[in-house]
Design an enzyme around this catalytic site. Structure first.
Site, PDB file in Angstrom:
ATOM      1  CG  ASN A  92      34.979  40.607  39.316  1.00 36.61           C
ATOM      2  OD1 ASN A  92      33.895  40.412  39.873  1.00 36.61           O
ATOM      3  ND2 ASN A  92      35.515  39.737  38.479  1.00 36.61           N
ATOM      4  CG  ASP A 119      31.773  32.998  49.650  1.00 31.12           C
ATOM      5  OD1 ASP A 119      32.459  32.727  48.646  1.00 31.12           O
ATOM      6  OD2 ASP A 119      30.651  33.563  49.573  1.00 31.12           O
ATOM      7  CG  HIS A 166      45.006  35.900  32.792  1.00 29.40           C
ATOM      8  ND1 HIS A 166      45.489  34.777  32.188  1.00 29.40           N
ATOM      9  CD2 HIS A 166      43.853  35.539  33.417  1.00 29.40           C
ATOM     10  CE1 HIS A 166      44.677  33.755  32.442  1.00 29.40           C
ATOM     11  NE2 HIS A 166      43.667  34.204  33.181  1.00 29.40           N
ATOM     12  NE  ARG A 187      41.505  35.389  31.317  1.00 26.91           N
ATOM     13  CZ  ARG A 187      41.853  34.814  30.164  1.00 26.91           C
ATOM     14  NH1 ARG A 187      41.969  35.570  29.071  1.00 26.91           N
ATOM     15  NH2 ARG A 187      42.078  33.526  30.097  1.00 26.91           N
ATOM     16  CG  ASN A 218      40.276  36.872  35.188  1.00 28.58           C
ATOM     17  OD1 ASN A 218      41.452  37.210  35.052  1.00 28.58           O
ATOM     18  ND2 ASN A 218      39.870  35.627  35.011  1.00 28.58           N
ATOM     19  CG  ASP A 266      47.845  32.723  30.886  1.00 28.04           C
ATOM     20  OD1 ASP A 266      46.729  32.173  30.805  1.00 28.04           O
ATOM     21  OD2 ASP A 266      47.996  33.911  31.218  1.00 28.04           O
ATOM     22  NE  ARG A 299      36.728  35.089  30.015  1.00 29.58           N
ATOM     23  CZ  ARG A 299      37.623  34.623  29.137  1.00 29.58           C
ATOM     24  NH1 ARG A 299      38.685  33.976  29.558  1.00 29.58           N
ATOM     25  NH2 ARG A 299      37.424  34.793  27.849  1.00 29.58           N
ATOM     26  NE  ARG A 328      43.995  27.623  30.948  1.00 24.08           N
ATOM     27  CZ  ARG A 328      43.191  28.580  31.377  1.00 24.08           C
ATOM     28  NH1 ARG A 328      43.428  29.840  31.027  1.00 24.08           N
ATOM     29  NH2 ARG A 328      42.160  28.299  32.149  1.00 24.08           N
TER      30      ARG A 328
END
Length: 311
Positions: free
Chosen positions: A95, A33, A175, A88, A120, A148, A82, A151
């Site tokens: 990004n 990072d 997505h 997204r 995203n 997805d 988000r 889920r």
């Protein structure tokens, strides 16, 4: 030899992914990072649990990209998350800048790696990553379909009051709101869900799946999901590291499959040590295929916003 797995971005998704991969002993993890000392602190915290968990791999936190040199796998989680009310696609421009810089560093330090993009909008940024690195397309993919699908599987299990692992289901497409949950292929121990649920209820579960990420963002008020995304990433990494050749949906480069040409979109693939080893073409109905192709057209419109010169 142990695999070297580098995670770019040590926020909630990146750090939780590092923990899951490390605890599974899938390889040595390098957590990168730009925030000074933060990845080092998270890595040290995890390593201090090694005596309790019996983990033999290591986690190294770093602010130097060169420490990720010669990684076998890169996982890209850097970028803005988000917030409530955001799609997204709203994250695209910022990004895209971040991912472009990461791509340059990967090409400089690790030209033989496999890349899994998570940031995203994932399908568009996967395209950008492949464009910038010029890596073979089988070694650049996006994580979305596994998440997805998980889920969708959970929502079905919750509705039926059964164990989630008894449910199998698959979600294709981008997505986003145009994702394509394939209810016709959803089963409970091999039995189609239409034997358990009326069409109206299935449609409600499909809608909830499409809005699954937004539901969590709304509940959290700040930030987005990371427990389920990190588990989905770990499943993909495990299939690659162990050459399991699992059938998993992910954002992959299509060259005519499903009538989609020269584009990344969520499709079923065989995932092994070489990355994407095969795209599996399911016998979709005209309606299902139309929805998948419409999702691909939406992604193409967003890719056009990147203003990339044609190769």
């Amino acid at each position: 030899m142990k695999m070297k797995i580098s995670i770019i971005g040590a926020g909630f998704v990146g750090a939780t992914t590092a923990q899951r991969i490390w605890e599974k002993n899938l390889g040595d993890v390098f957590l990168y990072d730009i925030v000074e000392d933060m990845p080092q602190g998270k890595a040290l915290d995890m390593m201090e649990s090694a005596p309790l968990l019996g983990v033999e791999s290591k986690i190294v936190g770093t602010n130097r990209f060169e420490d990720c040199q010669n990684s076998d796998i890169f996982i890209i989680t850097s970028g803005l998350a988000r917030q409530p009310g955001m799609s997204r696609d709203d994250l695209l421009n910022r990004n895209a800048e971040i991912v472009s810089g990461i791509a340059e560093n990967i090409q400089r330090f690790s030209q033989d790696s496999i890349i899994i993009v998570v940031s995203n909008p994932v399908d568009v940024l996967t395209y950008l990553m492949a464009y910038k690195t010029k890596f073979p397309k089988n070694r650049v993919m996006g994580m979305a379909g596994v998440l997805d699908s998980a889920r969708f599987r959970y929502f079905i299990a919750e509705e039926l009051g059964i164990a989630p692992q008894e449910v199998q289901a698959m979600v294709l497409g981008g997505h986003g709101d145009e994702m394509v949950p394939l209810s016709r292929f959803a089963t409970v121990s091999g039995v189609g869900i239409e034997h358990f649920l009326p069409r109206e209820k299935i449609d409600q579960l499909i809608k909830r799946t499409r809005e699954g990420g937004a539901e969590i963002v709304k509940l959290l008020k700040k930030g987005s999901a990371y427990y389920a995304p990190s588990a989905a990433i770990m499943e993909m990494v495990e299939s690659i590291v162990k050459d399991q050749k699992r059938l998993l949906p992910c954002s992959a480069w299509c060259e005519g499959q499903y009538g989609i040409h020269d584009q990344y979109v969520g499709v079923p693939v065989i995932l092994g040590k070489n990355g994407i080893e095969k795209i599996v073409e399911l016998p979709l109905t005209g309606k299902e295929l139309g929805e998948l192709q419409e999702s691909a057209r939406h992604l193409a419109a967003n890719i056009a916003k990147l203003n990339l010169s044609h190769r």
